[in-house]
Design a protein around this motif. Structure first.
Motif, PDB file in Angstrom:
ATOM      1  N   LEU A  74      36.757  21.988 -75.034  1.00  0.00           N
ATOM      2  CA  LEU A  74      36.446  20.795 -75.318  1.00  0.00           C
ATOM      3  C   LEU A  74      36.548  20.726 -76.822  1.00  0.00           C
ATOM      4  O   LEU A  74      37.113  19.550 -77.503  1.00  0.00           O
ATOM      5  CB  LEU A  74      35.308  20.175 -74.932  1.00  0.00           C
ATOM      6  N   LEU A 107      27.880  17.980 -80.392  1.00  0.00           N
ATOM      7  CA  LEU A 107      28.059  17.578 -79.290  1.00  0.00           C
ATOM      8  C   LEU A 107      27.052  18.328 -78.388  1.00  0.00           C
ATOM      9  O   LEU A 107      26.672  17.536 -77.395  1.00  0.00           O
ATOM     10  CB  LEU A 107      29.383  18.515 -78.690  1.00  0.00           C
ATOM     11  N   ASP A 110      24.023  15.673 -79.104  1.00  0.00           N
ATOM     12  CA  ASP A 110      24.120  14.337 -78.142  1.00  0.00           C
ATOM     13  C   ASP A 110      24.190  14.855 -76.600  1.00  0.00           C
ATOM     14  O   ASP A 110      24.433  13.746 -75.694  1.00  0.00           O
ATOM     15  CB  ASP A 110      25.427  13.815 -78.389  1.00  0.00           C
ATOM     16  N   ASP A 112      26.703  16.429 -74.871  1.00  0.00           N
ATOM     17  CA  ASP A 112      28.093  16.100 -74.411  1.00  0.00           C
ATOM     18  C   ASP A 112      28.988  17.126 -74.186  1.00  0.00           C
ATOM     19  O   ASP A 112      30.209  17.050 -74.440  1.00  0.00           O
ATOM     20  CB  ASP A 112      28.996  15.024 -75.710  1.00  0.00           C
ATOM     21  N   LYS A 114      29.410  18.934 -71.836  1.00  0.00           N
ATOM     22  CA  LYS A 114      30.391  19.283 -70.569  1.00  0.00           C
ATOM     23  C   LYS A 114      30.901  17.818 -69.993  1.00  0.00           C
ATOM     24  O   LYS A 114      31.484  17.580 -69.188  1.00  0.00           O
ATOM     25  CB  LYS A 114      29.282  19.512 -69.434  1.00  0.00           C
ATOM     26  N   ARG A 115      31.264  16.970 -71.257  1.00  0.00           N
ATOM     27  CA  ARG A 115      31.738  15.612 -70.990  1.00  0.00           C
ATOM     28  C   ARG A 115      33.221  15.774 -70.454  1.00  0.00           C
ATOM     29  O   ARG A 115      34.017  16.613 -71.296  1.00  0.00           O
ATOM     30  CB  ARG A 115      31.613  14.678 -72.183  1.00  0.00           C
ATOM     31  N   GLY A 116      33.561  15.406 -69.436  1.00  0.00           N
ATOM     32  CA  GLY A 116      35.064  15.452 -69.057  1.00  0.00           C
ATOM     33  C   GLY A 116      35.261  16.655 -68.357  1.00  0.00           C
ATOM     34  O   GLY A 116      36.381  16.996 -67.637  1.00  0.00           O
ATOM     35  N   ARG A 122      30.626  11.925 -63.136  1.00  0.00           N
ATOM     36  CA  ARG A 122      30.847  11.482 -64.623  1.00  0.00           C
ATOM     37  C   ARG A 122      29.534  10.951 -64.866  1.00  0.00           C
ATOM     38  O   ARG A 122      28.749  10.360 -64.353  1.00  0.00           O
ATOM     39  CB  ARG A 122      31.953  10.517 -64.715  1.00  0.00           C
ATOM     40  N   VAL A 123      29.337  11.024 -66.405  1.00  0.00           N
ATOM     41  CA  VAL A 123      28.042  10.351 -66.925  1.00  0.00           C
ATOM     42  C   VAL A 123      28.518   9.111 -67.702  1.00  0.00           C
ATOM     43  O   VAL A 123      29.434   9.199 -68.462  1.00  0.00           O
ATOM     44  CB  VAL A 123      27.336  11.354 -67.709  1.00  0.00           C
ATOM     45  N   TYR A 124      27.677   7.863 -67.202  1.00  0.00           N
ATOM     46  CA  TYR A 124      28.247   6.795 -67.990  1.00  0.00           C
ATOM     47  C   TYR A 124      26.729   6.382 -68.949  1.00  0.00           C
ATOM     48  O   TYR A 124      25.791   6.554 -68.830  1.00  0.00           O
ATOM     49  CB  TYR A 124      28.023   5.477 -67.066  1.00  0.00           C
ATOM     50  N   LYS A 125      27.262   6.477 -70.478  1.00  0.00           N
ATOM     51  CA  LYS A 125      26.538   6.485 -71.450  1.00  0.00           C
ATOM     52  C   LYS A 125      26.173   4.824 -71.870  1.00  0.00           C
ATOM     53  O   LYS A 125      25.733   4.642 -73.065  1.00  0.00           O
ATOM     54  CB  LYS A 125      26.396   7.297 -72.529  1.00  0.00           C
ATOM     55  N   SER A 128      30.817   0.979 -75.350  1.00  0.00           N
ATOM     56  CA  SER A 128      30.967   1.468 -76.584  1.00  0.00           C
ATOM     57  C   SER A 128      31.447   0.168 -77.461  1.00  0.00           C
ATOM     58  O   SER A 128      31.640  -0.884 -76.744  1.00  0.00           O
ATOM     59  CB  SER A 128      32.355   2.411 -76.655  1.00  0.00           C
TER      60      SER A 128
END
Length: 156
Positions: A74, A107, A110, A112, A114-116, A122-125, A128
């Motif tokens: 990442l 990362l 925050d 993040d 493991k994002r993606g 999936r995690v919705y934050k 934006s």
């Protein structure tokens, strides 16, 4: 040298080493080689099953290890885009990172890293903020080129 090269090399070395170590440990302790000579006639098919299972162990171990080394992948991808001139790699869509360590630290802070990493979980934050002002669509008809519209239909 590219900003994302170091985390890529670290991730690849860890992946190769850990996959090899885990595969060898599983083969040695959980799947000892059985030969037809040291088995009874009723269990000789187990030798063939063991050979087939050993062929897939390395791939399965690679998937498990890649889950742990994903943060390095990442960071590599983020650093490849960061400051490249692409809109997605510039502020306000992405903060500027001086080096890969600052990216990794941000990362981690925050949550993040493991994002993606997963296609299913999936995690919705939250929403934006729009980074570009909305543009009005033009009310002019579409252009036609040589008697054809853009959709490929003949014009009347």
């Amino acid at each position: 040298m590219g900003k994302g090269l170091v985390p890529r090399l670290i991730g690849e070395v860890i992946t190769i080493w850990a996959t090899s170590y885990l595969t060898n440990a599983i083969h040695k302790y959980l799947m000892p080689i059985r030969t037809r000579n040291n088995m009874s006639l009723k269990t000789t098919h187990l030798a063939d099953v063991d050979t087939e299972m050993r062929a897939y162990t390395g791939a399965a171990c690679g998937l498990v290890v890649a889950n742990f080394t994903y943060p390095f992948t990442l960071v590599t991808n983020i650093m490849a885009v960061n400051g490249s001139g692409l809109k997605g790699g510039e502020e306000p869509l992405m903060p500027f990172y001086a080096n890969w360590l600052s990216c990794f630290a941000a990362l981690r802070r925050d949550g993040d890293l493991k994002r993606g990493a997963s296609a299913f979980w999936r995690v919705y934050k939250g929403p934006s903020q729009p980074s570009f002002p909305p543009q009005k669509m033009s009310q002019t008809p579409s252009r036609r080129i040589e008697g054809r519209s853009y959709r490929g239909f003949k014009s009347a």
